[in-house]
Design an enzyme around this catalytic site. Structure first.
Site, PDB file in Angstrom:
ATOM      1  N   SER A 121      91.738  18.042  22.248  1.00  0.00           N
ATOM      2  CA  SER A 121      91.230  19.391  22.493  1.00  0.00           C
ATOM      3  C   SER A 121      89.733  19.367  22.755  1.00  0.00           C
ATOM      4  CB  SER A 121      91.505  20.257  21.265  1.00  0.00           C
ATOM      5  OG  SER A 121      90.762  21.454  21.327  1.00  0.00           O
ATOM      6  N   TYR A 150      90.158  21.218  12.657  1.00  0.00           N
ATOM      7  CA  TYR A 150      91.039  20.944  13.800  1.00  0.00           C
ATOM      8  C   TYR A 150      90.388  19.958  14.761  1.00  0.00           C
ATOM      9  CZ  TYR A 150      93.559  22.148  18.152  1.00  0.00           C
ATOM     10  OH  TYR A 150      94.267  22.113  19.318  1.00  0.00           O
ATOM     11  N   LYS A 154      91.498  16.049  15.588  1.00  0.00           N
ATOM     12  CA  LYS A 154      91.786  15.602  16.960  1.00  0.00           C
ATOM     13  C   LYS A 154      90.917  14.401  17.328  1.00  0.00           C
ATOM     14  CE  LYS A 154      94.864  18.691  18.501  1.00  0.00           C
ATOM     15  NZ  LYS A 154      96.247  18.277  18.833  1.00  0.00           N
TER      16      LYS A 154
END
Lengths: 329, 329
Positions: A121, A150, A154
């Site tokens: 991402s 998050y 990632k």
């Protein structure tokens, strides 16, 4: 060709599955089997295809099945989303870090060096204000400094997949997806959800809340460009990819106000008027850590390009989801 | 002040412990207890100190004790080394990644936001040839692209500790240690071991093998500079540190041939002649992925500086380890 899509019942997963089944091949090899691993059941149209198999349940419990299946190709899309991971640290560590480690070990145990595309991402770029600003322009080798759990997870996984690849355990490619807009259906827990909601809901005749100021600039990609990127990254040679580093994608950079202007241009002022503003500091803080501008030369060399305009993105959504559009404007 | 050193029976751990016990305080607070967690027993001189407690065993099994102890300060030095991790992938994942996660969760469970200094490594900079070269000059925000499992694990942990810090679970600081030379004692499993061995063994009257060409340039720091960096990073405020990103250190950049010239200048030609050359492609490959030059402005702002010369490093070693030096030159 035996393919696994994790998160295969999610929005990007089902769209990718439909695209693969329609084209019948991947990298020139006919598709014999397509496994959709997800906590949720896949939609009926996919399950009706003789090539499709559903593997319902947490990824953490599917290691043995995955190792036995010896998939040739894996699209690893399953993930807890940004706002969930920020609210529940353990959930993110388990759903993102631990689940992916389980997947990687299962693929390694399979022993056939499967090719893996990992949906990372653009949230890996967050800066560390006031010491390191959010990068004003992200280039191919800009330092990633996540500002969310998050994004941290990632980034850790990009590195781990890079090492599995270097060791020859599998052939991994990490691609940093942009915020996808316009997503159909219902809101998910993502902090970026409103970037679809402010188009989707008004078009359906429903009020929608925009939690950030009009001049917030964001980097987005349409569902179609996102799928194209996943497939192109799968098919690329290592030389074409330009190494093991995670790949940034070309972005459409647009301000929220211009997204609404495009909505008005495509669908009329009454549709736009269904968006009201209600600042949400939590969402605003997360979104402010995402970079808005990219120069993604590696991806461009692969032939990938950004959506030409947000109006074209809205028109694509309307064409693809006629049932979700209110008949009368 | 209740301090934990993981890897507390290792070379850097014992040196740090002796330094702390001698100065009696850390950050101005008197040291009441110093726990040395290690798989090995700490040396007798440390165990004889009433403030010292040994916690012998794998870190993975010490979570409950660590949580209960509510340490104020933690120096996390325990690690499997580069060549071990390259030879045994599982060992590295367990000893570095999993053990550190266990430690972080224990410190979080303690609930007192302890300050943690994490010994990361300059091995996070490896490049991805031919696509991304090893950085010819590492600056403070140079992109880390590890080329070893060890470097990958360190980089993942830097990110995870950054996230624990952002969440307020603890106050973490990652510092990327350079190759330490000259280490006393016996060779460990590190690929960098020869960078001490080619000085230590000849000074002890023993032959030593140099596995890389004379023109190999490396970045090193003496034990004293390394300890000084760990302590300074502990004591620095967040503002002084310049954010959560891992900190690079000032390096002495030196070619292996010049290390041997310095050895000859300090100890004579007969000592230097005890080094023979036996290329080891495995070591050469790993060492070639380590950057040799640093511009570490953040660390310089903290008052840290590189060793002035390799001759000074050798002289320091001789002064600190008289028993390890052969009497007759």
């Amino acid at each position: 060709m035996n393919i696994l899509i994790t998160g295969g019942a999610g929005f990007i997963g089902t769209l990718l599955a439909r695209t693969l089944l329609a084209q019948g091949q991947l990298g020139g090899e006919p598709i014999q089997r397509l496994t959709l691993a997800d906590r949720a059941e896949a939609p009926p149209d996919l399950l009706a295809d003789a090539r499709v198999r559903a593997a319902v349940g947490p990824l953490l419990t599917q290691a043995d099945d995955i190792a036995r299946a010896r998939h040739d190709a894996v699209f690893h899309l399953a993930s807890a989303v940004s706002a969930e991971c920020e609210a529940d640290f353990e959930l993110g560590m388990r759903s993102n870090l631990d689940s992916t480690r389980t997947l990687l070990e299962a693929l390694r145990a399979a022993g056939n060096q499967p090719r893996l595309v990992f949906a990372s991402s653009a949230a890996v770029f967050g800066g560390d204000p006031p010491f390191l600003p959010v990068p004003p322009l992200v280039e191919d080798h800009t330092l990633a400094t996540p500002q969310t759990s998050y994004g941290t997870q990632k980034l850790m996984l990009e590195q781990l997949i890079g090492d599995y690849t270097r060791k020859g355990f599998l052939d991994g490619r990490a691609v940093r997806l942009l915020t996808v807009s316009v997503r159909p259906g219902r809101p998910n827990g993502a902090a970026s959800g409103f970037l679809s909601g402010i188009v989707r809901e008004p078009l359906a005749g429903i009020e929608s809340v925009c939690p950030v100021p009009l001049d917030t600039e964001v980097a987005i990609a349409s569902p179609a460009r996102t799928i194209a990127a996943l497939l192109r990254v799968y098919e690329a040679s290592r030389d074409e990819l330009g190494g093991r580093s995670a790949l940034n994608l070309p972005a459409l950079s647009v301000r929220v106000g211009d997204m609404l202007n495009a909505l008005e241009a495509v669908a009329g002022a009454a549709v736009r008027a269904r968006v009201r503003f209600e600042p949400d500091p939590r969402v605003e803080r997360i979104v402010s850590t995402w970079p808005a501008r990219f120069r993604s030369l590696r991806a461009e060399k692969l032939g990938l390009s950004p959506d030409p305009s947000f109006a074209s993105v809205i028109e694509q959504y309307i064409a693809d989801h006629p049932a979700a559009i209110q008949a009368r404007r």
